[in-house]
Scaffold this active site. Structure first.
Site, PDB file in Angstrom:
ATOM      1  N   GLU A 282       0.830  -1.226   0.000  1.00 28.54           N
ATOM      2  CA  GLU A 282       0.000   0.000   0.000  1.00 28.54           C
ATOM      3  C   GLU A 282       0.855   1.262   0.000  1.00 28.54           C
ATOM      4  O   GLU A 282       0.727   2.100   0.897  1.00 28.54           O
ATOM      5  CB  GLU A 282      -0.876   0.020   1.253  1.00 28.54           C
ATOM      6  CG  GLU A 282      -1.827  -1.124   1.400  1.00 28.54           C
ATOM      7  CD  GLU A 282      -2.544  -1.120   2.767  1.00 28.54           C
ATOM      8  OE1 GLU A 282      -2.195  -0.296   3.639  1.00 28.54           O
ATOM      9  OE2 GLU A 282      -3.441  -1.940   2.941  1.00 28.54           O
ATOM     10  N   PRO A 283       1.731   1.450  -0.973  1.00 26.58           N
ATOM     11  CA  PRO A 283       2.541   2.668  -0.945  1.00 26.58           C
ATOM     12  C   PRO A 283       1.739   3.907  -1.318  1.00 26.58           C
ATOM     13  O   PRO A 283       0.862   3.854  -2.184  1.00 26.58           O
ATOM     14  CB  PRO A 283       3.617   2.393  -2.006  1.00 26.58           C
ATOM     15  CG  PRO A 283       2.951   1.470  -2.972  1.00 26.58           C
ATOM     16  CD  PRO A 283       1.984   0.634  -2.170  1.00 26.58           C
ATOM     17  N   GLY A 284       2.031   4.995  -0.653  1.00 28.46           N
ATOM     18  CA  GLY A 284       1.452   6.283  -1.027  1.00 28.46           C
ATOM     19  C   GLY A 284       2.593   7.182  -1.458  1.00 28.46           C
ATOM     20  O   GLY A 284       2.837   7.427  -2.637  1.00 28.46           O
ATOM     21  N   ARG A 321       3.779  19.470   6.512  1.00 22.78           N
ATOM     22  CA  ARG A 321       4.741  18.492   7.017  1.00 22.78           C
ATOM     23  C   ARG A 321       5.865  19.106   7.871  1.00 22.78           C
ATOM     24  O   ARG A 321       6.192  18.559   8.924  1.00 22.78           O
ATOM     25  CB  ARG A 321       5.327  17.656   5.870  1.00 22.78           C
ATOM     26  CG  ARG A 321       4.267  16.912   5.046  1.00 22.78           C
ATOM     27  CD  ARG A 321       4.860  15.851   4.134  1.00 22.78           C
ATOM     28  NE  ARG A 321       5.411  14.759   4.880  1.00 22.78           N
ATOM     29  CZ  ARG A 321       6.687  14.579   5.107  1.00 22.78           C
ATOM     30  NH1 ARG A 321       7.576  15.402   4.601  1.00 22.78           N
ATOM     31  NH2 ARG A 321       7.085  13.563   5.823  1.00 22.78           N
ATOM     32  N   TYR A 325       5.756  17.535  11.511  1.00 24.48           N
ATOM     33  CA  TYR A 325       6.733  16.451  11.751  1.00 24.48           C
ATOM     34  C   TYR A 325       8.175  16.945  11.745  1.00 24.48           C
ATOM     35  O   TYR A 325       9.099  16.123  11.647  1.00 24.48           O
ATOM     36  CB  TYR A 325       6.631  15.375  10.657  1.00 24.48           C
ATOM     37  CG  TYR A 325       5.244  14.937  10.274  1.00 24.48           C
ATOM     38  CD1 TYR A 325       4.427  14.261  11.176  1.00 24.48           C
ATOM     39  CD2 TYR A 325       4.753  15.177   8.999  1.00 24.48           C
ATOM     40  CE1 TYR A 325       3.163  13.847  10.805  1.00 24.48           C
ATOM     41  CE2 TYR A 325       3.492  14.765   8.619  1.00 24.48           C
ATOM     42  CZ  TYR A 325       2.699  14.104   9.533  1.00 24.48           C
ATOM     43  OH  TYR A 325       1.447  13.697   9.158  1.00 24.48           O
ATOM     44  N   CYS A 351       0.343  32.997  10.715  1.00 24.44           N
ATOM     45  CA  CYS A 351       0.678  33.522  12.037  1.00 24.44           C
ATOM     46  C   CYS A 351       0.925  32.412  13.045  1.00 24.44           C
ATOM     47  O   CYS A 351       0.137  32.202  13.979  1.00 24.44           O
ATOM     48  CB  CYS A 351      -0.429  34.461  12.507  1.00 24.44           C
ATOM     49  SG  CYS A 351      -0.520  35.887  11.444  1.00 24.44           S
ATOM     50  N   GLU A 352       1.961  31.673  12.818  1.00 22.47           N
ATOM     51  CA  GLU A 352       2.418  30.610  13.726  1.00 22.47           C
ATOM     52  C   GLU A 352       3.933  30.571  13.571  1.00 22.47           C
ATOM     53  O   GLU A 352       4.431  30.583  12.432  1.00 22.47           O
ATOM     54  CB  GLU A 352       1.898  29.233  13.285  1.00 22.47           C
ATOM     55  CG  GLU A 352       0.425  29.054  13.299  1.00 22.47           C
ATOM     56  CD  GLU A 352      -0.107  28.374  14.554  1.00 22.47           C
ATOM     57  OE1 GLU A 352       0.696  27.886  15.374  1.00 22.47           O
ATOM     58  OE2 GLU A 352      -1.328  28.360  14.695  1.00 22.47           O
TER      59      GLU A 352
HETATM   60  N1  LLP Z   1      -1.559   2.069   4.389  1.00 23.54           N
HETATM   61  C1  LLP Z   1      -2.067   2.546   5.544  1.00 23.54           C
HETATM   62  C2  LLP Z   1      -3.005   1.724   6.304  1.00 23.54           C
HETATM   63  C3  LLP Z   1      -1.673   3.803   5.998  1.00 23.54           C
HETATM   64  O1  LLP Z   1      -2.156   4.270   7.141  1.00 23.54           O
HETATM   65  C4  LLP Z   1      -0.763   4.576   5.232  1.00 23.54           C
HETATM   66  C5  LLP Z   1      -0.335   5.895   5.675  1.00 23.54           C
HETATM   67  C6  LLP Z   1      -0.280   4.042   4.028  1.00 23.54           C
HETATM   68  C7  LLP Z   1      -0.704   2.770   3.636  1.00 23.54           C
HETATM   69  C8  LLP Z   1       0.668   4.775   3.121  1.00 23.54           C
HETATM   70  O2  LLP Z   1       1.863   5.074   3.730  1.00 23.54           O
HETATM   71  P1  LLP Z   1       3.058   5.653   2.839  1.00 23.54           P
HETATM   72  O3  LLP Z   1       3.457   4.597   1.851  1.00 23.54           O
HETATM   73  O4  LLP Z   1       2.583   6.870   2.161  1.00 23.54           O
HETATM   74  O5  LLP Z   1       4.128   5.946   3.815  1.00 23.54           O
HETATM   75  N2  LLP Z   1       1.096  12.552   6.730  1.00 23.54           N
HETATM   76  C9  LLP Z   1       2.298  11.776   6.993  1.00 23.54           C
HETATM   77  C10 LLP Z   1       2.158  10.342   6.588  1.00 23.54           C
HETATM   78  C11 LLP Z   1       0.994   9.668   7.259  1.00 23.54           C
HETATM   79  C12 LLP Z   1       0.783   8.301   6.750  1.00 23.54           C
HETATM   80  C13 LLP Z   1      -0.495   7.736   7.254  1.00 23.54           C
HETATM   81  N3  LLP Z   1      -0.751   6.423   6.772  1.00 23.54           N
HETATM   82  C14 LLP Z   1       3.486  12.447   6.296  1.00 23.54           C
HETATM   83  O6  LLP Z   1       3.301  13.487   5.682  1.00 23.54           O
HETATM   84  O7  LLP Z   1       4.619  11.978   6.419  1.00 23.54           O
END
Ligand code: LLP
Length: 424
Positions: A282-284, A321, A325, A351-352
């Site tokens: 499940e890459p994002g 981000r 983070y 304004c932060e």
């Molecule tokens: N699968 C599940 C169940 C997840 O919760 C996530 C991300 C992914 C896949 C995808 O993860 P990735 O491959 O993108 O790392 N907003 C944060 C990242 C939060 C990720 C939440 N879940 C950031 O900007 O680093």
């Protein structure tokens, strides 16, 4: 390299000079290279060596229709976390049998939608608690349907070994996500006993932005161990989903590539002798981050004693981000870099004090405009209207041209809406 300097020193993305976009587009604006994104998906899919698999793109990273559609055209599925993301995936042409739905707290209407799509439901609703199993069982029963489900387990990886930011570590005992390892046997029994649910998979997701495969593999091994247990209990499993979290290089280096995570999970699968199951990931971020930039105009410098601020028109509402983070996104000039450089502290208008993109080496004579790199993931999807700011428009590039763009959503609209509704 997704962003490159052309022969005259101008920054390009997908073969397009980014400064040229500013003639037609106000800033801040996101720009994405759709060719780079599709190539990323193609590359990743080769790592599976023809074994049955699904790359379920985590839509939360970037839910723009053009991006989800481009990934669907490469055979990717979708990992969604809300009814709205499910609608986006379906609207962008991802077939329901390639969609999994994760999320620790889903509403009844969202569960109903997932179970009912096309009269068949999606590939799997990933269940994250014993309580959710009871809820979906009741909903499927009331609809007279048999729902396909998987169980997302919390693999209970030691928190100290999760080498990522605490806010994006999910596979440890303190995290709200997934069914605890100790409850898995009970969870399997409950799903297998239900006449309205069919157990098709076991899933884990240990966290995000990992720059080593160690924690990912540890979680994958636990998932395969539980998949075996499920089989022994009589489940006709189809897949094990080892989640996303593949890290990228934000400029500080990243020794692993997305395909290393896939190969490591494949090895865990072979070791468990469960090669007949499909492997889902499940890459994002890894598919989209590097192929998107946030463009900003420089508003002015602000020099105060030893402090040298460079104030730009993008803020933490556009790219959260760094504030959330302490993430570092490189800030580079869109124009050729000539003359002396110095260290500027780049900050936005919000304004932060946390509206601060950190220290960057940029020309002493400030450029007209800059790009914040690697902003294709978790940029626009985490944007807000804080401080009465607009959501940035998005520009989609393909084949060296602008393929499409979205319109700016002017602040005046919501001011007017509130006035009309008598809320002001
Ligand atoms: N699968 C599940 C169940 C997840 O919760 C996530 C991300 C992914 C896949 C995808 O993860 P990735 O491959 O993108 O790392 N907003 C944060 C990242 C939060 C990720 C939440 N879940 C950031 O900007 O680093």
């Amino acid at each position: 390299m997704p962003t490159l300097r052309d022969e005259n020193g101008f920054l390009t993305l997908g073969g397009v000079r980014l400064i040229d976009l500013l003639a037609d587009h106000s800033t801040p604006t996101y720009a994405y290279d759709l060719d780079g994104i599709t190539a990323e998906a193609r590359d990743l899919r080769t790592a599976f060596d023809d074994a049955p698999h699904l790359v379920a793109y985590a839509v939360k990273a970037n839910s723009a229709g053009a991006i989800v559609r481009s990934l669907a055209s490469q055979g990717c599925g979708a990992d969604v976390v809300s009814g709205a993301e499910l609608q986006v995936a379906l609207g962008a042409g991802v077939p329901p049998h390639r969609i999994v739905y994760s999320g620790v707290a889903k509403r009844d209407d969202e569960l109903r939608l997932a179970l009912r799509v096309d009269g068949q439901g999606i590939l799997a609703v990933q269940l994250e608690s014993l309580e959710e199993i009871a809820r979906i069982d009741a909903i499927a029963r009331s609809l007279g349907l048999r729902g396909q489900v998987s169980i997302r387990m919390n693999p209970s990886v030691d928190f100290d070994t999760l080498d990522t930011h605490a806010f994006i570590a999910t596979g440890h005992d303190e995290a709200k996500f997934g069914v605890a390892r100790a409850d898995m046997s009970d969870a399997l029994d409950r799903v297998l006993r239900s006449s309205c649910l069919e157990l098709v998979g076991i899933a884990v997701h240990v966290g995000s932005q990992f720059t080593s495969t160690a924690a990912y593999v540890e979680a994958a091994r636990v998932a395969f161990e539980v998949a075996r247990e499920a089989r022994n209990k009589g489940a006709s499993l189809r897949f094990v989903d080892t989640g996303g979290g593949f890290g990228i290089d934000y400029g500080q280096g990243c020794p692993v590539r997305p395909c290393d995570f896939v190969r490591a999970a494949r090895q865990a699968q072979r070791d468990a002798q469960l090669d007949d199951l499909a492997l889902f990931v499940e890459p994002g971020r890894a598919l989209v981050a590097a192929h998107g930039v946030l463009l900003a105009r420089v508003l002015q410098p602000k020099v105060s004693g030893a402090r040298r601020w460079l104030l730009v028109d993008a803020g933490m509402n556009d790219l959260l981000r760094p504030a959330l983070y302490q993430a570092h996104h490189r800030v580079v000039s869109l124009e050729p870099v000539e003359g002396p450089q110095e260290t500027w502290r780049v900050a936005g208008p919000v304004c932060e004090s946390s509206d601060d993109f950190g220290m960057h080496s940029l020309p002493s004579v400030p450029p007209r405009a800059v790009a914040l790199l690697d902003a294709g993931a978790y940029g626009y999807t985490m944007a807000s209207r804080y401080n009465g700011r607009e959501l940035a428009p998005e520009v989609f590039l393909r084949g060296g041209l602008v393929e499409s763009s979205t319109a700016r959503q002017p602040t005046e609209h919501w001011v007017e809406e509130r006035l009309r509704a008598g809320l002001l």
